[in-house]
Design a protein around this motif. Structure first.
Motif, PDB file in Angstrom:
ATOM      1  N   GLN A 152       0.835  -1.206   0.000  1.00 59.04           N
ATOM      2  CA  GLN A 152       0.000   0.000   0.000  1.00 59.04           C
ATOM      3  C   GLN A 152       0.868   1.253   0.000  1.00 59.04           C
ATOM      4  O   GLN A 152       2.062   1.200   0.307  1.00 59.04           O
ATOM      5  CB  GLN A 152      -0.923   0.012   1.220  1.00 59.04           C
ATOM      6  CG  GLN A 152      -0.209   0.152   2.562  1.00 59.04           C
ATOM      7  CD  GLN A 152      -1.191   0.179   3.719  1.00 59.04           C
ATOM      8  OE1 GLN A 152      -2.114  -0.646   3.774  1.00 59.04           O
ATOM      9  NE2 GLN A 152      -0.997   1.104   4.637  1.00 59.04           N
ATOM     10  N   LEU A 153       0.238   2.358  -0.334  1.00 55.04           N
ATOM     11  CA  LEU A 153       0.929   3.643  -0.392  1.00 55.04           C
ATOM     12  C   LEU A 153       1.531   3.985   0.962  1.00 55.04           C
ATOM     13  O   LEU A 153       0.926   3.742   2.002  1.00 55.04           O
ATOM     14  CB  LEU A 153      -0.071   4.734  -0.803  1.00 55.04           C
ATOM     15  CG  LEU A 153       0.495   6.146  -1.014  1.00 55.04           C
ATOM     16  CD1 LEU A 153       1.294   6.199  -2.308  1.00 55.04           C
ATOM     17  CD2 LEU A 153      -0.639   7.172  -1.045  1.00 55.04           C
ATOM     18  N   ILE A 191      -3.144   7.591  -8.390  1.00 57.60           N
ATOM     19  CA  ILE A 191      -3.914   7.324  -7.182  1.00 57.60           C
ATOM     20  C   ILE A 191      -4.845   8.523  -6.953  1.00 57.60           C
ATOM     21  O   ILE A 191      -4.401   9.671  -7.009  1.00 57.60           O
ATOM     22  CB  ILE A 191      -2.970   7.108  -5.983  1.00 57.60           C
ATOM     23  CG1 ILE A 191      -2.202   5.800  -6.171  1.00 57.60           C
ATOM     24  CG2 ILE A 191      -3.745   7.094  -4.664  1.00 57.60           C
ATOM     25  CD1 ILE A 191      -1.100   5.575  -5.166  1.00 57.60           C
TER      26      ILE A 191
END
Length: 222
Positions: A152-153, A191
């Motif tokens: 994940q980011l 994103i």
């Protein structure tokens, strides 16, 4: 409802821009109070609002936070952008520290003399393509995931993307020999929260100009 964070800094990138990027990536709306005069800075200093007499300063959750890295850590930890365990957190921190070293060169570039600016572009290009980008290219190639750490980011992705895009403003082809970083840059830029921050009208600051440089000198120089 909690108050929105308030950022205290001149109206430009500098060391506050990473904080703006991170808040935007976390989907956090924020307000800004721009410093325009030496008197505004003195007022903050005399009011005990600046722990070490310096900005950036961010008012958040009832605190007045200073020191860029500490602010980034707090926001990242609060919004689940700092990994899932100690190992991931340490990797993220290591990548961020390295990237911020490169970003600092970019931040200081507008304040150099014109002759030195061109030399520094060559210097930052060499640093990026020899010391820093090969590290991240290898990380992405070896683990085959979309993010630098985990699935994940994280803060590491936000700071690296900020740095890449700032470099591309000066050296458009700087990623030409780094295919994994090219793909990564496109993915992270798309994103949703980050894509909105990259669109016109956001709180992302433009490249520093002469007005910003002059304002900074007027505020901070004795």
């Amino acid at each position: 409802m909690a108050e929105r964070p308030k950022l205290h800094y001149p109206n430009g990138r500098g060391r506050m821009e990473s904080i703006r990027w991170l808040l935007a990536a976390a989907g956090v709306e924020f307000d800004e109070e721009f410093l325009e005069t030496k008197e505004q800075l003195h007022k903050l200093q005399e009011g005990d609002h600046l722990l070490f007499q310096q900005v950036p300063m961010v008012e958040i959750d009832g605190m007045k936070l200073v020191q860029t890295r500490s602010i980034l850590h707090y926001i990242a930890d609060k919004h689940n952008l700092f990994g899932k365990d100690l190992k991931e957190r340490t990797l993220i921190d290591m990548y961020v520290e390295g990237t911020l070293d490169l970003l600092e060169v970019i931040i200081m570039h507008p304040f150099l003399k014109p002759d030195d600016q061109q030399k520094e572009v060559a210097n930052m290009t060499q640093k990026a393509i020899i010391r820093y980008f090969p590290v991240f290219e290898k990380v992405l190639r070896d683990h085959g995931q979309s993010f630098l750490v985990g699935n994940q980011l994280s803060l590491a992705d936000v700071i690296l993307l900020q740095t890449i895009l700032a470099l591309e403003e000066k050296i458009p082809n700087i990623l030409s020999t780094f295919p994994f970083l090219q793909e990564y840059t496109v993915k992270i830029s798309n994103i949703p929260n980050i894509k909105r921050f990259l669109e016109p009208g956001s709180k992302k600051k433009p490249p520093p100009d002469e007005i910003y440089v002059r304002t900074v000198y007027n505020i901070f120089m004795p």
